[in-house]
Scaffold this motif. Structure first.
Motif, PDB file in Angstrom:
ATOM      1  N   ARG A  81       0.988  27.046   6.526  1.00 27.14           N
ATOM      2  CA  ARG A  81      -0.423  27.447   6.361  1.00 27.14           C
ATOM      3  C   ARG A  81      -1.586  26.577   7.870  1.00 27.14           C
ATOM      4  N   GLU A  83      -5.550  26.188   7.411  1.00 27.85           N
ATOM      5  CA  GLU A  83      -7.491  26.760   6.610  1.00 27.85           C
ATOM      6  C   GLU A  83      -8.059  28.419   7.427  1.00 27.85           C
ATOM      7  N   GLY A  84      -8.321  28.541   6.184  1.00 30.99           N
ATOM      8  CA  GLY A  84      -9.398  30.556   6.709  1.00 30.99           C
ATOM      9  C   GLY A  84      -8.004  31.378   7.023  1.00 30.99           C
ATOM     10  N   ALA A  99      -5.228  31.074   3.534  1.00 35.59           N
ATOM     11  CA  ALA A  99      -4.428  29.709   3.201  1.00 35.59           C
ATOM     12  C   ALA A  99      -6.422  28.857   3.161  1.00 35.59           C
ATOM     13  N   PRO A 100      -6.540  28.256   2.177  1.00 33.56           N
ATOM     14  CA  PRO A 100      -7.911  27.414   1.736  1.00 33.56           C
ATOM     15  C   PRO A 100      -7.819  25.985   2.069  1.00 33.56           C
ATOM     16  N   ALA A 101      -6.820  25.814   2.215  1.00 27.48           N
ATOM     17  CA  ALA A 101      -6.561  24.543   3.754  1.00 27.48           C
ATOM     18  C   ALA A 101      -5.092  24.063   4.693  1.00 27.48           C
ATOM     19  N   ASP A 102      -5.343  23.040   5.649  1.00 25.45           N
ATOM     20  CA  ASP A 102      -4.562  22.782   6.178  1.00 25.45           C
ATOM     21  C   ASP A 102      -3.424  22.544   5.562  1.00 25.45           C
ATOM     22  N   ALA A 107      -2.747  19.852   9.830  1.00 25.37           N
ATOM     23  CA  ALA A 107      -3.735  18.740   9.201  1.00 25.37           C
ATOM     24  C   ALA A 107      -3.386  17.488  10.552  1.00 25.37           C
ATOM     25  N   ARG A 110      -3.639  18.244  13.932  1.00 25.94           N
ATOM     26  CA  ARG A 110      -5.354  18.245  13.852  1.00 25.94           C
ATOM     27  C   ARG A 110      -5.970  17.272  14.416  1.00 25.94           C
ATOM     28  N   ASP A 200       4.203  20.193   2.004  1.00 24.81           N
ATOM     29  CA  ASP A 200       4.136  20.798   0.806  1.00 24.81           C
ATOM     30  C   ASP A 200       4.742  21.286   0.251  1.00 24.81           C
ATOM     31  N   ARG A 242       1.066  13.774  -1.546  1.00 23.26           N
ATOM     32  CA  ARG A 242       1.216  14.833  -1.720  1.00 23.26           C
ATOM     33  C   ARG A 242       2.129  15.444  -2.238  1.00 23.26           C
TER      34      ARG A 242
END
Length: 468
Positions: A81, A83-84, A99-102, A107, A110, A200, A242
């Motif tokens: 994923r 994000e976006g 994807a709602p989030a990285d 992440a 980034r 995750d 997570r």
């Protein structure tokens, strides 16, 4: 600037020698030049990458400290994923799955200053075979020879990194999926210990997958140099709330008592190895001897055939309940590879699964005992040179040939140990060759140090202009 390794890019951006925007624009220009030939980058994130680069440059101008990967462009496999951005898995059915989030590894890269520049191709749903061909995006081509596969399932990342479209690639590996593209495309890759990188696995909803998907799949970076792999390793490692599997193990372990000792297995299981691959292993072994390693030929790795059978039965048992639905998402012919695999290693019932879980632990114990004696293992990534695209989905014989060739990758994923794939040069036909160095659990540092010794003596092969 697209020719530079990630370590050099990041140092230049931090010092102000170049701007992050210049770096991103150079890579976008390279993508425009070569991606039409290679088809590795799928969803290009040009505007977003430029915006992140400009933000990096503003922070540097303001005197803010920048991360260890400042300005480094990287690709992200279509199953991971951003994000976006849709996480398509290469199937039209998921083309709007935004994807709602990285994902955790995205992440982390980034946060270290790296810039996602695009998604990268994969076999449809990561299930359609070893060759990187998706229903949504088509075939990725090996930049060294379009008649050979770039490997998979992280083949888009392998081809993108090899041709300079990105300095790093973020793939994942459950049986060779970063190591095989690395070997076929002439780059390096790290498959970490299971639990080293937090992730995750709930890709398509709130429920977690079964044991095979939980414990066999590891995110892993691809890069042109081992130093770049090391930088990505240091960035990606560590726990996260997570992921209850992730372990806060030290990045670097204690020095080995008695010095580094390497076991060499050229033909795992005794099923045959191509002369080109044999020569690559011999070349790497000599490089390690020259670097001061104690290198010994050993008869074999522990319980190879038993581990291969258990690996395939475990994964097929997990696939079986959802297979009638999943196969409809794979497109025409996309289900052939799994069908052939299920014929070879059919799913088991509940009692069989309990027995399999015990076998799994027992084989892992055999490997930890083996690696207690030999902290490193040198062997093939794939026991043949790169094969023709889609061989594993052509017929049962093709599937069996490919599964046999990737056997050391499969079983090292099964036992959860780390491995680094590193190039060893070019074969007589001009194709890259490579080997893998497997280590004790949570001793990625040993694998990376040995791979660095090989690279120091045999050199770096990429970036390369596509020969397609």
């Amino acid at each position: 600037m697209w020719k530079l390794p990630a370590t050099t890019i990041a140092a230049a951006v931090r010092s102000g020698q170049v701007s992050a925007l210049e770096v991103v624009n150079a890579h976008l220009a390279r993508i425009a030049e070569v991606n039409p030939q290679v088809n590795a980058v799928t969803q290009l994130l040009a505007d977003r990458a430029r915006a992140q680069a400009e933000a990096t440059d503003r922070r540097r101008a303001a005197g803010e400290p920048l991360g260890p990967l400042a300005g480094v462009p990287f690709t992200v496999k279509e199953s991971t994923r951003i994000e976006g951005v849709p996480t398509t898995f290469g199937t039209p059915r998921f083309s709007n799955l935004v994807a709602p989030a990285d994902a955790i590894p995205v992440a982390r890269l980034r946060a270290a200053g790296a810039i996602p520049i695009g998604h990268s191709n994969l076999p449809t749903l990561i299930l359609a075979g070893m060759h990187t061909r998706s229903e949504l995006y088509g075939d990725t081509r090996n930049p060294w020879d379009a008649t050979r596969t770039p490997g998979g399932t992280s083949g888009g990342d392998g081809a993108a990194v090899a041709t300079g479209m990105a300095a790093l690639g973020l793939g994942n590996d459950s049986g060779g999926s970063v190591r095989i593209p690395a070997a076929f495309c002439g780059v390096a890759a790290l498959k970490p210990t299971a639990g080293r990188f937090a992730a995750d696995q709930r890709a398509l909803g709130p429920d977690d997958p079964g044991p095979a998907s939980q414990l066999l799949v590891d995110d892993g970076p691809l890069a042109r140099t081992v130093a770049d792999l090391r930088l990505a390793y240091e960035t990606l490692a560590g726990p996260d709330p997570r992921d209850p599997r992730a372990v806060p193990a030290p990045l670097y372990g204690d020095p080995l008592v008695g010095g580094p000792k390497v076991a060499v297995v050229t033909d795992p299981g005794g099923h045959g190895v191509h002369p080109t691959v044999r020569r690559a292993i011999e070349t790497a072994a000599e490089a390690l001897r020259d670097a001061g390693y104690e290198v010994r030929e050993v008869p074999d790795v522990p319980r190879l055939d038993e581990a291969r059978d258990a690996y395939h039965r475990l994964t097929n048992t997990e696939f079986a309940p959802s297979w009638p639905v999943v196969r409809q998402l794979l497109g025409e012919g996309g289900d052939r590879f799994i069908d052939f695999t299920m014929r070879t290693a059919p799913p088991v019932d509940a009692a069989g699964l309990i027995k399999l879980m015990g076998t799994w632990m027992n084989i892992r114990r055999s490997w930890t005992e083996f690696l207690d004696e030999y902290p490193l293992l040198l062997g093939p990534v794939f026991t043949e040179p790169s094969v023709e695209p889609g061989l594993e989905s052509r017929d049962q014989a093709g599937r069996d040939r490919v599964a046999a060739a990737m056997r050391l990758c499969s079983i090292t994923s099964f036992v959860g140990v780390p491995a680094v794939a590193v190039p060893t040069g070019l074969a007589a036909d001009g194709l890259p060759t490579g080997v893998q160095l497997v280590g004790r659990p949570f001793r990625e540092d040993l694998c990376l140090a040995a791979a660095q010794a090989v690279e120091d003596r045999l050199g770096v092969l990429t970036p390369v202009d596509p020969r397609v």
